[in-house]
Design a protein around this motif. Sequence first.
Motif, PDB file in Angstrom:
ATOM      1  N   ASP A  67       0.862  -1.177   0.000  1.00 41.72           N
ATOM      2  CA  ASP A  67       0.000   0.000   0.000  1.00 41.72           C
ATOM      3  C   ASP A  67       0.898   1.227   0.000  1.00 41.72           C
ATOM      4  O   ASP A  67       1.921   1.249   0.685  1.00 41.72           O
ATOM      5  CB  ASP A  67      -0.914   0.009   1.236  1.00 41.72           C
ATOM      6  N   ASP A  68       0.518   2.243  -0.786  1.00 39.86           N
ATOM      7  CA  ASP A  68       1.386   3.422  -0.867  1.00 39.86           C
ATOM      8  C   ASP A  68       1.188   4.393   0.293  1.00 39.86           C
ATOM      9  O   ASP A  68       1.895   5.388   0.386  1.00 39.86           O
ATOM     10  CB  ASP A  68       1.181   4.148  -2.210  1.00 39.86           C
ATOM     11  N   GLN A  69       0.254   4.094   1.194  1.00 41.23           N
ATOM     12  CA  GLN A  69       0.024   4.960   2.344  1.00 41.23           C
ATOM     13  C   GLN A  69       0.669   4.349   3.594  1.00 41.23           C
ATOM     14  O   GLN A  69       0.259   3.269   4.041  1.00 41.23           O
ATOM     15  CB  GLN A  69      -1.465   5.155   2.581  1.00 41.23           C
TER      16      GLN A  69
ATOM     17  N   ARG B 106       5.782  -0.535  -0.682  1.00 43.84           N
ATOM     18  CA  ARG B 106       5.220   0.796  -0.943  1.00 43.84           C
ATOM     19  C   ARG B 106       4.538   0.895  -2.294  1.00 43.84           C
ATOM     20  O   ARG B 106       3.803   1.841  -2.561  1.00 43.84           O
ATOM     21  CB  ARG B 106       6.335   1.839  -0.852  1.00 43.84           C
ATOM     22  N   ASP B 107       4.790  -0.076  -3.165  1.00 46.22           N
ATOM     23  CA  ASP B 107       4.166  -0.075  -4.484  1.00 46.22           C
ATOM     24  C   ASP B 107       4.130  -1.495  -5.026  1.00 46.22           C
ATOM     25  O   ASP B 107       4.702  -2.422  -4.440  1.00 46.22           O
ATOM     26  CB  ASP B 107       4.911   0.852  -5.444  1.00 46.22           C
TER      27      ASP B 107
ATOM     28  N   ASP C 230       0.593  -0.864 -10.514  1.00 52.71           N
ATOM     29  CA  ASP C 230      -0.654  -0.849  -9.750  1.00 52.71           C
ATOM     30  C   ASP C 230      -1.033  -2.256  -9.284  1.00 52.71           C
ATOM     31  O   ASP C 230      -0.373  -3.246  -9.609  1.00 52.71           O
ATOM     32  CB  ASP C 230      -1.791  -0.196 -10.539  1.00 52.71           C
TER      33      ASP C 230
ATOM     34  N   MET D 292      -1.661   2.093  -6.806  1.00 54.92           N
ATOM     35  CA  MET D 292      -0.316   2.274  -6.271  1.00 54.92           C
ATOM     36  C   MET D 292       0.598   2.788  -7.368  1.00 54.92           C
ATOM     37  O   MET D 292       0.351   2.529  -8.552  1.00 54.92           O
ATOM     38  CB  MET D 292       0.231   0.944  -5.721  1.00 54.92           C
ATOM     39  N   PRO D 293       1.654   3.505  -7.008  1.00 63.25           N
ATOM     40  CA  PRO D 293       2.602   3.995  -8.021  1.00 63.25           C
ATOM     41  C   PRO D 293       3.483   2.879  -8.564  1.00 63.25           C
ATOM     42  O   PRO D 293       3.511   1.779  -8.027  1.00 63.25           O
ATOM     43  CB  PRO D 293       3.429   5.026  -7.239  1.00 63.25           C
TER      44      PRO D 293
END
Length: 222
Positions: free
Chosen positions: A9-11, A35-36, A62, A58-59
């Motif tokens: 998850d990017d958060q 993170r991605d 995805d 996600m960056p």
Amino acid sequence: MTIRILLADDQPLVRSGLTGLLGAESDLSVVAAARDGQEAVELAAELRPDVACLDIRMPVLDGIEATRALTSLEPAVPVLILTTFDLDDYVFGALEAGAAGFLLKDAEPEEIVAAVRQVAAGQGTLDQSLTRRILAEFVQRRALAPVTARAADGLLTARELEILGLLARGMSNEEIARELVVEIATVKSHLARMLPKLGVRSRLQAVVWAYQNRIVQVPDGP
């Protein structure tokens, strides 16, 4: 046996929250938090987790492409999509890519924990509050696989059709075994032969196939 989990998850807050939630369970262990999607695929190839819990948006890579990559590994890594989007092209794309299930991020903590265990057990999961809406729209908008254009008659045995119908009702392997008065191993054996015939990679895709081919009907009501 401990279920080893990869999160992506990017958060940072979401990663931290899920790590704390899942790590608090005695049978669950978060082995990595990416993170991605690209980082998730690289970590999965190295660590071989039992389940990957992915966000959709996600960056770099995805959740859809990450799911496709993870389910293509040998052995495949089952994917549980955790998303804030209920009816979204991303969700349909993830199902087509081979996700074993999806759940909304605002689900109750115990639902998320249970979903991880279900996916790890090969049972798959679909957010119950959205099942009818997701299936109805998916059937209208998508073609899951080329085999969906063929009639089910002759493709599956009578027992396989019976199991597919029970699967579409949301039954687990254990529940199907009790319903049919057979061993769980027998159910698993039928499923292992059935999925390749349908051209699908997960129980959830098999359920969608059943609705698309009108083996079962999308239920009315909530």
